[in-house]
Design an enzyme around this catalytic site. Structure first.
Site, short mmCIF file in Angstrom:
data_model
loop_
_atom_site.label_atom_id
_atom_site.label_comp_id
_atom_site.label_asym_id
_atom_site.label_seq_id
_atom_site.Cartn_x
_atom_site.Cartn_y
_atom_site.Cartn_z
CB VAL A 67 -0.95 -0.01 1.21
CG1 VAL A 67 -1.85 1.22 1.20
CG2 VAL A 67 -1.80 -1.29 1.22
N PRO A 68 1.17 1.81 -1.17
CG PRO A 68 0.92 2.63 -3.34
CD PRO A 68 0.29 1.71 -2.33
CB CYS A 69 2.48 5.35 2.57
SG CYS A 69 3.62 4.21 3.34
CG HIS A 70 6.80 4.24 -1.79
ND1 HIS A 70 6.08 3.09 -1.50
CD2 HIS A 70 7.05 4.21 -3.12
CE1 HIS A 70 5.92 2.39 -2.61
NE2 HIS A 70 6.50 3.05 -3.61
NE ARG A 71 3.83 3.42 -6.11
CZ ARG A 71 3.21 2.27 -6.38
NH1 ARG A 71 1.88 2.21 -6.39
NH2 ARG A 71 3.91 1.18 -6.66
#
Length: 176
Positions: free
Chosen positions: A138-142
């Site tokens: 779940v790409p919170c880095h994006r």
């Protein structure tokens, strides 16, 4: 039911990722080898923590493929039980609408998720990103600040590495 765990070695500043998988799917990704975090998650889920390579094999393999640059999307069932309310809504919107190589601002994700626009919504999203139990997948880095990278629960070096992996940032040179 149980929370099956496995530590997955990964390159660069990532070091390792610990995955936690239940009968419902991937429930946890932790930066590093952090057995205490996994135990607390197991307690929250009401499930014992076990080491079961068969249960974690698919999640571990997909994470290895992703960090090797061989996978752009995860096709794992997700167990969202470590999330609730607005947190779950925002994380599901992030997962569903921000693909590999794309980014979104905290404010835009707040608007997409129904939290409203402006400072309050963006700050709420920032807090939610910091409590994401399934980072990387779940790409919170994006999710970026309007004026730069913003923060990251796994540390800025990991965020930069992940964004470089996806082609969003230019990789830094490593002569070491």
């Amino acid at each position: 039911m149980a929370l099956a765990q496995q530590v997955v070695p990964v390159p660069g500043p990532m070091g390792a990722l610990t995955v936690g998988v239940t009968d419902g799917g991937l429930a946890l990704v932790v930066f590093g080898d952090e057995p205490d975090v996994v135990l607390r998650a197991g307690e929250r889920l009401g499930e014992p923590v076990v080491t079961d390579p068969d249960a974690t094999a698919v999640a571990a393999a997909q994470l290895r493929e992703y960090v090797a640059g061989e996978r752009r999307a995860f096709d794992l069932p997700l167990d969202w039980r470590l999330t609730a309310g607005r947190q779950r809504t925002v994380l599901e919107v992030l997962f569903d609408t921000v693909p590999f190589g794309a980014t979104v601002s905290y404010g835009e994700l707040a608007a997409r998720s129904g939290l409203g626009r402006g400072y309050t919504g963006a700050r709420g999203v920032g807090s939610i990103m910091g409590s994401n139990p399934i980072p990387v997948v779940v790409p919170c880095h994006r999710v970026l600040a309007a004026d730069g990278l913003g923060g990251f629960g796994g540390g800025l070096a990991r965020k930069e590495w992940l964004l470089a992996l996806e082609g969003v940032l230019t990789p830094t040179l490593d002569f070491g």
